[in-house]
Design an enzyme around this catalytic site. Structure first.
Site, PDB file in Angstrom:
ATOM      1  N   ARG A  82       0.847  -1.194   0.000  1.00 18.41           N
ATOM      2  CA  ARG A  82       0.000   0.000   0.000  1.00 18.41           C
ATOM      3  C   ARG A  82       0.880   1.240   0.000  1.00 18.41           C
ATOM      4  NH1 ARG A  82      -5.315   1.635   3.240  1.00 18.41           N
ATOM      5  NH2 ARG A  82      -5.415   3.801   2.584  1.00 18.41           N
ATOM      6  N   ARG A  91      -6.191   1.720  -3.766  1.00 15.00           N
ATOM      7  CA  ARG A  91      -5.264   1.054  -2.878  1.00 15.00           C
ATOM      8  C   ARG A  91      -5.242  -0.455  -3.106  1.00 15.00           C
ATOM      9  NH1 ARG A  91      -8.868   2.971   1.154  1.00 15.00           N
ATOM     10  NH2 ARG A  91      -8.301   4.969   0.292  1.00 15.00           N
ATOM     11  N   ASP A  94      -6.925  -2.161   1.958  1.00 15.39           N
ATOM     12  CA  ASP A  94      -7.429  -1.298   3.019  1.00 15.39           C
ATOM     13  C   ASP A  94      -8.005  -2.210   4.089  1.00 15.39           C
ATOM     14  OD1 ASP A  94      -8.177   1.141   4.190  1.00 15.39           O
ATOM     15  OD2 ASP A  94     -10.134   1.143   3.194  1.00 15.39           O
ATOM     16  N   ASP A  96      -9.901  -1.867   7.726  1.00 15.91           N
ATOM     17  CA  ASP A  96     -10.517  -0.922   8.660  1.00 15.91           C
ATOM     18  C   ASP A  96     -11.103  -1.668   9.850  1.00 15.91           C
ATOM     19  OD1 ASP A  96     -10.129   1.334   7.025  1.00 15.91           O
ATOM     20  OD2 ASP A  96     -11.990   0.972   5.931  1.00 15.91           O
TER      21      ASP A  96
HETATM   22  N1  ROI Z   1     -15.760   2.191  -2.815  1.00 20.03           N
HETATM   23  C1  ROI Z   1     -16.020   0.883  -2.679  1.00 20.03           C
HETATM   24  N2  ROI Z   1     -16.963   0.338  -3.449  1.00 20.03           N
HETATM   25  N3  ROI Z   1     -15.344   0.094  -1.795  1.00 20.03           N
HETATM   26  C2  ROI Z   1     -14.366   0.616  -0.985  1.00 20.03           C
HETATM   27  O1  ROI Z   1     -13.763  -0.108  -0.174  1.00 20.03           O
HETATM   28  C3  ROI Z   1     -14.081   1.998  -1.099  1.00 20.03           C
HETATM   29  N4  ROI Z   1     -13.123   2.596  -0.333  1.00 20.03           N
HETATM   30  C4  ROI Z   1     -12.842   3.891  -0.426  1.00 20.03           C
HETATM   31  C5  ROI Z   1     -13.600   4.801  -1.350  1.00 20.03           C
HETATM   32  C6  ROI Z   1     -12.628   5.543  -2.246  1.00 20.03           C
HETATM   33  C7  ROI Z   1     -14.365   5.784  -0.483  1.00 20.03           C
HETATM   34  N5  ROI Z   1     -14.552   4.070  -2.168  1.00 20.03           N
HETATM   35  C8  ROI Z   1     -14.809   2.761  -2.035  1.00 20.03           C
HETATM   36  O2  ROI Z   1     -11.909   4.414   0.352  1.00 20.03           O
END
Ligand code: ROI
Length: 162
Positions: A82, A91, A94, A96
């Site tokens: 990343r 990315r 991610d 979270d």
């Molecule tokens: N959109 C989708 N569909 N899934 C994500 O994990 C995701 N993550 C983000 C942003 C850019 C807001 N859009 C996303 O960080």
């Protein structure tokens, strides 16, 4: 042990493979026990002009404190290449912290429950595979109410859990 839910997302470099290797790394977290994975879902990015995302939610029981867990997740993100350029940028991975038991955490580095999750179909539908719809968030709303306010439209369910 505290039950935590982790949102996984990727929209670069073979997203499904990124999620699979993140799962292997999560299964090896110290002081933690793997508790399951949702199906994978794909959807367009919330931001226009980015590749489609693949998302899932994982459940873990952990002895790691919230910030120690955050450090461990960021180490996994970094290990999978990343690169943090722009905020909200595409990315490879991610991770979270969506929920940490029933704790409400408000720290500069960490907000739990995750601030945006309550309106995001790509978080709520996979989470609903792992917790009952009667689940109550810290603000009193149920998962069922959030799902009703957040249509499935645009999500594609890819694969059943392995
Ligand atoms: N959109 C989708 N569909 N899934 C994500 O994990 C995701 N993550 C983000 C942003 C850019 C807001 N859009 C996303 O960080």
């Amino acid at each position: 042990m505290t039950r935590v839910f982790i949102g996984l997302g990727s929209n670069l470099a073979d997203p499904a493979a990124q999620l699979a290797s993140a799962v292997q790394a999560l299964k090896q977290l110290p002081g933690s026990r793997w508790a399951g994975l949702s199906s994978l879902y794909t959807s367009d990015s919330i931001l226009a002009g980015q590749p489609r995302y693949t998302n899932a939610v994982a459940a873990l029981d952990t002895e790691l404190a919230p910030l120690a867990l955050l450090d461990a997740l960021q180490a996994i993100e970094n290990a999978q290449g990343r690169v943090r350029t722009e905020r909200w940028g595409p990315r490879t991975l991610d991770l979270d912290i969506l929920l940490y038991g029933d704790q409400v955490i408000d720290e500069p580095r960490l907000h739990v429950p995750h601030r945006e999750m309550q309106a995001r179909a790509f978080v709520l539908y996979p989470l609903a595979e792992l917790v009952p719809e009667a689940f109550v968030f810290s603000d009193g709303r149920t998962l069922r109410a959030l799902l009703q306010a957040c249509p499935f439209t645009g999500l594609e369910r890819l694969a059943a859990p392995r």
